[in-house]
Scaffold this active site. Structure first.
Site, mmCIF file in Angstrom:
data_model
loop_
_atom_site.group_PDB
_atom_site.id
_atom_site.type_symbol
_atom_site.label_atom_id
_atom_site.label_comp_id
_atom_site.label_asym_id
_atom_site.label_seq_id
_atom_site.Cartn_x
_atom_site.Cartn_y
_atom_site.Cartn_z
ATOM 1 N N ARG A 59 0.885 -1.225 -0.135
ATOM 2 C CA ARG A 59 -0.026 -0.095 0.138
ATOM 3 C C ARG A 59 0.844 1.138 0.027
ATOM 4 N NH1 ARG A 59 -5.591 1.200 3.472
ATOM 5 N NH2 ARG A 59 -6.153 -0.066 1.620
ATOM 6 N N HIS B 40 -7.165 1.011 -6.536
ATOM 7 C CA HIS B 40 -7.362 0.167 -5.530
ATOM 8 C C HIS B 40 -8.036 -1.231 -5.907
ATOM 9 C CE1 HIS B 40 -7.563 -1.396 -1.478
ATOM 10 N NE2 HIS B 40 -8.788 -0.481 -0.927
ATOM 11 N N GLN C 299 -10.115 -3.917 -3.687
ATOM 12 C CA GLN C 299 -11.408 -3.500 -3.249
ATOM 13 C C GLN C 299 -12.487 -4.109 -4.157
ATOM 14 O OE1 GLN C 299 -12.263 -1.694 -0.167
ATOM 15 N NE2 GLN C 299 -14.157 -2.302 -1.164
ATOM 16 N N ASP D 245 -17.237 7.125 -1.521
ATOM 17 C CA ASP D 245 -16.145 6.836 -0.967
ATOM 18 C C ASP D 245 -15.859 8.338 -0.407
ATOM 19 O OD1 ASP D 245 -13.624 6.353 0.163
ATOM 20 O OD2 ASP D 245 -12.611 6.127 -1.850
ATOM 21 N N CYS E 83 -16.273 1.682 0.213
ATOM 22 C CA CYS E 83 -15.063 0.788 0.505
ATOM 23 C C CYS E 83 -14.823 0.844 2.033
ATOM 24 C CB CYS E 83 -14.064 1.271 -0.287
ATOM 25 S SG CYS E 83 -13.322 3.016 -0.008
ATOM 26 N N ARG F 116 -13.572 -8.761 1.367
ATOM 27 C CA ARG F 116 -12.268 -8.529 1.288
ATOM 28 C C ARG F 116 -11.472 -9.717 1.541
ATOM 29 N NH1 ARG F 116 -10.405 -3.300 1.297
ATOM 30 N NH2 ARG F 116 -8.660 -4.510 0.561
#
Ligand code: CP
Ligand code: NVA
Length: 305
Positions: A104, A131, A134, A219, A259, A287
């Site tokens: 990340r 991402h 996700q 988001d 998310c 996830r």
């Protein structure tokens, strides 16, 4: 041989993505039945996280443990990356020891440089650009709740950010419509929109994007690293909150996705995220299952499965 990396959803073919999502469903069912499945016994996963994480870290570490492998979590303080050891050298060294590396990073270019010098698969666990992990969970969740996503319509409301970019990739790969509403200046990257052709339409008015949608997704307005822009962004995104009135314009059985982490009263109203159309907790749980399928895909050859 060059390792197979997962830096973008587009690193998978549509067929591979569909198989991976089906596998995620199987792994979830196996776990719920209490079946042990440990194909990664003896394997090690390194995780380099330059930014905070709750879901991604917990799901990768738990997933690796369930698959029989081990993981080591490395914040920038724990390695020499923060003291100037080149990314390329770090990649060369770590990839001679571990079997897979999850990163990340603040900058997508860092992950690309790392992957270019790694002997083992590298997984993008969020960058400023995208991402992809996700989206594995998001699509798995939609399929579980409503079936095939091809031909459906998703509405992205808010910032044209990293997660939005991965939704664009998903729309391209899986053949659904994506209507994106952002304030001026907060659109997703023009080249990504152009590459998606008529799969993606940009709007200024959230109502236009939400009308008839099967999925409404948003988001945070200020992503990690943009905290200093919070006040300016709160002003710019006025009118972009996903609330009950906006959800009423979507299809009757539309699902709401996020998310997480979410900010109630900003990008989403409490009545929506905590309401009956919200699937955010299943989305978060998935996830785990989706990334287990990804680890298996990258580390276990199909013959051995
Ligand atoms: N959605 C997501 O990636 O959450 P974390 O930042 O908690 O990992
Ligand atoms: N866009 C958000 C997603 C967090 C999971 C961020 O980059 O901070």
């Amino acid at each position: 041989m060059k390792p197979r990396h997962f830096l973008s959803l587009l690193d998978l073919s549509a067929e591979e993505l569909k198989r991976l999502l089906a596998r995620a469903g199987e792994l979830k069912a196996m776990l719920k039945r209490g079946e042990r499945h440990t194909p990664l016994t003896g394997k090690t996963m390194a995780m380099i996280f330059e930014k905070s994480s709750t879901r991604t870290r917990v799901s990768f570490e738990t997933g690796m443990a369930q698959l029989g492998g081990a993981s080591l979590f490395l914040s920038p303080r724990d390695t020499h990356l923060d003291r100037g050891e080149p990314v390329e050298d770090t990649a060369r060294v770590m990839s001679r020891m571990v079997d897979i590396i999850v990163i990340r990073a603040n900058s997508h270019a860092m992950v690309e440089r790392f992957a270019a010098h790694s002997r083992v698969p590298v997984i993008n666990a969020l960058t400023d650009l995208n991402h992809p992990c996700q989206l594995l969970a998001d699509i798995q969740t939609f399929i579980e709740k409503r079936g095939d996503i091809a031909g459906r319509k998703a509405a992205w409301i808010g910032d044209g950010n990293n997660v939005c970019h991965s939704w664009i990739s998903a729309a391209r790969l899986l053949g659904f419509q994506l209507d994106i509403a952002t304030p001026k200046g907060y659109e997703p990257k023009a080249e990504l929109v152009a590459a998606a052709g008529n799969r993606v339409t940009l709007h200024r008015d959230p109502k236009q994007a939400a009308r008839g949608a099967d999925i409404v997704v948003t988001d945070t307005w200020a992503s990690m690293g943009q905290e200093h822009e919070k006040a300016e962004r709160t002003t710019a995104f006025a009118g972009f909150m996903v609330d009950g009135a906006l959800m009423k314009l979507a299809s009757k059985d539309a699902v709401f996705m996020h998310c997480l982490p979410a900010y109630r009263g900003m990008e989403v109203a409490g009545e929506v995220i905590d309401g009956p159309q919200s699937v955010v907790w299943d989305e978060a749980e998935n996830r785990l299952h989706a990334q287990k399928a990804l680890l298996e895909f990258l580390l276990v050859s199909p013959a051995k499965k």
